[in-house]
Design a protein around this motif. Structure first.
Motif, PDB file in Angstrom:
ATOM      1  N   ILE A 121       0.850  -1.199   0.000  1.00 29.70           N
ATOM      2  CA  ILE A 121       0.000   0.000   0.000  1.00 29.70           C
ATOM      3  C   ILE A 121       0.886   1.250   0.000  1.00 29.70           C
ATOM      4  O   ILE A 121       0.629   2.215  -0.727  1.00 29.70           O
ATOM      5  CB  ILE A 121      -0.937   0.000   1.243  1.00 29.70           C
ATOM      6  N   LEU A 122       1.943   1.214   0.803  1.00 29.74           N
ATOM      7  CA  LEU A 122       2.845   2.379   0.851  1.00 29.74           C
ATOM      8  C   LEU A 122       3.470   2.654  -0.512  1.00 29.74           C
ATOM      9  O   LEU A 122       3.625   3.809  -0.907  1.00 29.74           O
ATOM     10  CB  LEU A 122       3.941   2.165   1.901  1.00 29.74           C
ATOM     11  N   LYS A 123       3.794   1.566  -1.224  1.00 26.93           N
ATOM     12  CA  LYS A 123       4.363   1.762  -2.569  1.00 26.93           C
ATOM     13  C   LYS A 123       3.347   2.509  -3.439  1.00 26.93           C
ATOM     14  O   LYS A 123       3.697   3.424  -4.182  1.00 26.93           O
ATOM     15  CB  LYS A 123       4.680   0.413  -3.208  1.00 26.93           C
ATOM     16  N   ARG A 124       2.074   2.114  -3.318  1.00 27.15           N
ATOM     17  CA  ARG A 124       1.049   2.742  -4.175  1.00 27.15           C
ATOM     18  C   ARG A 124       0.798   4.199  -3.790  1.00 27.15           C
ATOM     19  O   ARG A 124       0.683   5.055  -4.659  1.00 27.15           O
ATOM     20  CB  ARG A 124      -0.258   1.955  -4.089  1.00 27.15           C
ATOM     21  N   VAL A 125       0.714   4.475  -2.472  1.00 28.41           N
ATOM     22  CA  VAL A 125       0.452   5.869  -2.097  1.00 28.41           C
ATOM     23  C   VAL A 125       1.653   6.747  -2.439  1.00 28.41           C
ATOM     24  O   VAL A 125       1.494   7.921  -2.765  1.00 28.41           O
ATOM     25  CB  VAL A 125       0.023   6.041  -0.613  1.00 28.41           C
ATOM     26  N   GLY A 126       2.848   6.132  -2.391  1.00 27.22           N
ATOM     27  CA  GLY A 126       4.060   6.866  -2.797  1.00 27.22           C
ATOM     28  C   GLY A 126       3.952   7.279  -4.254  1.00 27.22           C
ATOM     29  O   GLY A 126       4.251   8.425  -4.615  1.00 27.22           O
ATOM     30  N   VAL A 127       3.511   6.355  -5.101  1.00 21.22           N
ATOM     31  CA  VAL A 127       3.352   6.651  -6.536  1.00 21.22           C
ATOM     32  C   VAL A 127       2.319   7.776  -6.725  1.00 21.22           C
ATOM     33  O   VAL A 127       2.455   8.634  -7.596  1.00 21.22           O
ATOM     34  CB  VAL A 127       2.920   5.374  -7.300  1.00 21.22           C
ATOM     35  N   LEU A 128       1.300   7.789  -5.851  1.00 23.24           N
ATOM     36  CA  LEU A 128       0.262   8.830  -5.974  1.00 23.24           C
ATOM     37  C   LEU A 128       0.710  10.170  -5.384  1.00 23.24           C
ATOM     38  O   LEU A 128      -0.039  11.139  -5.370  1.00 23.24           O
ATOM     39  CB  LEU A 128      -1.023   8.365  -5.271  1.00 23.24           C
ATOM     40  N   GLY A 129       1.924  10.191  -4.845  1.00 23.31           N
ATOM     41  CA  GLY A 129       2.486  11.469  -4.381  1.00 23.31           C
ATOM     42  C   GLY A 129       2.355  11.710  -2.890  1.00 23.31           C
ATOM     43  O   GLY A 129       2.726  12.775  -2.399  1.00 23.31           O
ATOM     44  N   ALA A 130       1.804  10.739  -2.157  1.00 19.48           N
ATOM     45  CA  ALA A 130       1.648  10.949  -0.710  1.00 19.48           C
ATOM     46  C   ALA A 130       2.976  10.706   0.004  1.00 19.48           C
ATOM     47  O   ALA A 130       3.843   9.992  -0.493  1.00 19.48           O
ATOM     48  CB  ALA A 130       0.592   9.999  -0.159  1.00 19.48           C
ATOM     49  N   ASP A 131       3.106  11.313   1.186  1.00 18.49           N
ATOM     50  CA  ASP A 131       4.276  11.074   2.031  1.00 18.49           C
ATOM     51  C   ASP A 131       4.011   9.785   2.814  1.00 18.49           C
ATOM     52  O   ASP A 131       3.086   9.725   3.625  1.00 18.49           O
ATOM     53  CB  ASP A 131       4.442  12.277   2.980  1.00 18.49           C
ATOM     54  N   ARG A 132       4.831   8.777   2.551  1.00 20.26           N
ATOM     55  CA  ARG A 132       4.557   7.449   3.111  1.00 20.26           C
ATOM     56  C   ARG A 132       4.585   7.449   4.636  1.00 20.26           C
ATOM     57  O   ARG A 132       3.749   6.815   5.284  1.00 20.26           O
ATOM     58  CB  ARG A 132       5.569   6.431   2.565  1.00 20.26           C
ATOM     59  N   ALA A 133       5.530   8.173   5.216  1.00 16.63           N
ATOM     60  CA  ALA A 133       5.639   8.179   6.680  1.00 16.63           C
ATOM     61  C   ALA A 133       4.430   8.883   7.304  1.00 16.63           C
ATOM     62  O   ALA A 133       3.870   8.428   8.310  1.00 16.63           O
ATOM     63  CB  ALA A 133       6.934   8.858   7.105  1.00 16.63           C
ATOM     64  N   GLU A 134       4.016   9.988   6.667  1.00 14.68           N
ATOM     65  CA  GLU A 134       2.870  10.732   7.207  1.00 14.68           C
ATOM     66  C   GLU A 134       1.590   9.893   7.099  1.00 14.68           C
ATOM     67  O   GLU A 134       0.774   9.844   8.018  1.00 14.68           O
ATOM     68  CB  GLU A 134       2.732  12.036   6.411  1.00 14.68           C
ATOM     69  N   TRP A 135       1.438   9.224   5.976  1.00 15.73           N
ATOM     70  CA  TRP A 135       0.293   8.327   5.760  1.00 15.73           C
ATOM     71  C   TRP A 135       0.236   7.290   6.900  1.00 15.73           C
ATOM     72  O   TRP A 135      -0.805   7.095   7.541  1.00 15.73           O
ATOM     73  CB  TRP A 135       0.470   7.643   4.400  1.00 15.73           C
ATOM     74  N   SER A 136       1.376   6.654   7.140  1.00 13.25           N
ATOM     75  CA  SER A 136       1.424   5.608   8.173  1.00 13.25           C
ATOM     76  C   SER A 136       1.168   6.205   9.554  1.00 13.25           C
ATOM     77  O   SER A 136       0.392   5.658  10.342  1.00 13.25           O
ATOM     78  CB  SER A 136       2.792   4.926   8.195  1.00 13.25           C
ATOM     79  N   ARG A 137       1.833   7.338   9.819  1.00 17.22           N
ATOM     80  CA  ARG A 137       1.722   7.945  11.151  1.00 17.22           C
ATOM     81  C   ARG A 137       0.264   8.237  11.485  1.00 17.22           C
ATOM     82  O   ARG A 137      -0.228   7.874  12.555  1.00 17.22           O
ATOM     83  CB  ARG A 137       2.561   9.232  11.186  1.00 17.22           C
ATOM     84  N   GLU A 138      -0.460   8.853  10.559  1.00 18.70           N
ATOM     85  CA  GLU A 138      -1.853   9.229  10.849  1.00 18.70           C
ATOM     86  C   GLU A 138      -2.728   8.003  11.080  1.00 18.70           C
ATOM     87  O   GLU A 138      -3.547   7.978  11.997  1.00 18.70           O
ATOM     88  CB  GLU A 138      -2.418  10.054   9.678  1.00 18.70           C
ATOM     89  N   LEU A 139      -2.527   6.986  10.260  1.00 20.08           N
ATOM     90  CA  LEU A 139      -3.379   5.793  10.399  1.00 20.08           C
ATOM     91  C   LEU A 139      -3.046   5.010  11.669  1.00 20.08           C
ATOM     92  O   LEU A 139      -3.927   4.474  12.335  1.00 20.08           O
ATOM     93  CB  LEU A 139      -3.237   4.913   9.155  1.00 20.08           C
ATOM     94  N   ILE A 140      -1.755   4.973  12.002  1.00 22.01           N
ATOM     95  CA  ILE A 140      -1.356   4.278  13.240  1.00 22.01           C
ATOM     96  C   ILE A 140      -1.908   5.042  14.445  1.00 22.01           C
ATOM     97  O   ILE A 140      -2.436   4.439  15.394  1.00 22.01           O
ATOM     98  CB  ILE A 140       0.182   4.148  13.321  1.00 22.01           C
TER      99      ILE A 140
END
Ligand SMILES: N[C@@H](CCC(=O)N[C@@H](CS)C(=O)NCC(=O)O)C(=O)O
Length: 221
Positions: A121-140
């Protein structure tokens, strides 16, 4: 006599659940390393074992019976608990309400948080331009907020009373991942206390990502 094989990757939180559970139960196992950064999980040979193309996979052979393969960590945890009943501590509380509580807490991590922060999932959101660490941090953080509210109803030394259970086994590798992406566990004081006590448990230390034979030397304890 049972032979246990675990397909694992040192950084994988789902693999860590099974490493910790097997160590808690005192069940010896042979690790087979699957390097997620080399995409070995997607190889035809690995998908023949785990069609999901993920780790872990647990293979257990009892005596001369045909081996059984379990490719979901929660199912594997419960299988280990049921089949190795007289070996080591129970991984689920005996009281049905507390058992539901343990499964609820485990599911917050294993069903709500981990799937949406997983590598593919992180690979995909990275491709879409999202910050992978921020994505994970918020969901965690969202998951830990729920964990913190609910765990107050059952916490002792650990998530449900004073015995390590499936909830703790899911929580601790998630906490390692959380700290890696900058989550402040101090915002979840009851959960953080449980995490710190879990870090003192030998089986948890043995299952830690820094202690595995596939952990790169520079990352080892
Ligand atoms: N629901 C599965 C999830 C397994 C899973 O997502 N494993 C991760 C490591 S924790 C993985 O293999 N990721 C590789 C990838 O995304 O390609 C379980 O609990 O076993």
């Amino acid at each position: 006599m049972s032979t246990v094989t675990l397909y694992t990757y040192f950084r994988s939180s789902c693999s860590a659940r099974l490493r910790i559970a097997l160590h808690l139960k005192g069940i010896p196992f042979t690790p087979v390393f699957v390097n997620l950064l080399k995409d070995e999980q997607s190889s035809p040979s690995h998908k023949a074992i785990n069609p999901s193309g993920l780790v872990p996979a647990l293979i257990i052979q009892h005596g001369t019976q045909d081996p059984i393969t379990i490719t979901q960590s929660l199912a594997a945890l419960e299988y280990i608990d049921e089949v190795f009943k007289s070996t080591g501590p129970a991984l689920l509380p005996s009281d049905p309400e507390m058992r539901a509580q343990a499964r609820t807490l485990a599911s917050i991590i294993a069903c709500d948080v981990q799937p949406v922060t997983n590598l593919r999932i992180l690979k995909r959101v990275g491709v879409l331009g999202a910050d992978r660490a921020e994505w994970s941090r918020e969901l965690i953080e969202q998951g830990l907020e729920a964990y913190e509210v609910l765990v107050k109803n059952s916490a002792g030394r650990f998530s449900v009373g004073d015995t390590v259970c499936v909830a703790d086994i899911c929580l601790i590798p998630a906490a390692w991942g959380a700290e890696r992406v900058g989550v402040d566990l101090g915002a979840f004081p009851v959960t953080e206390g449980i995490v710190r006590r879990l870090e003192g448990v030998e089986a948890v230390a043995l299952g830690h990502w820094r202690n595995q034979d596939d952990t790169p030397v520079e990352l080892r304890v």
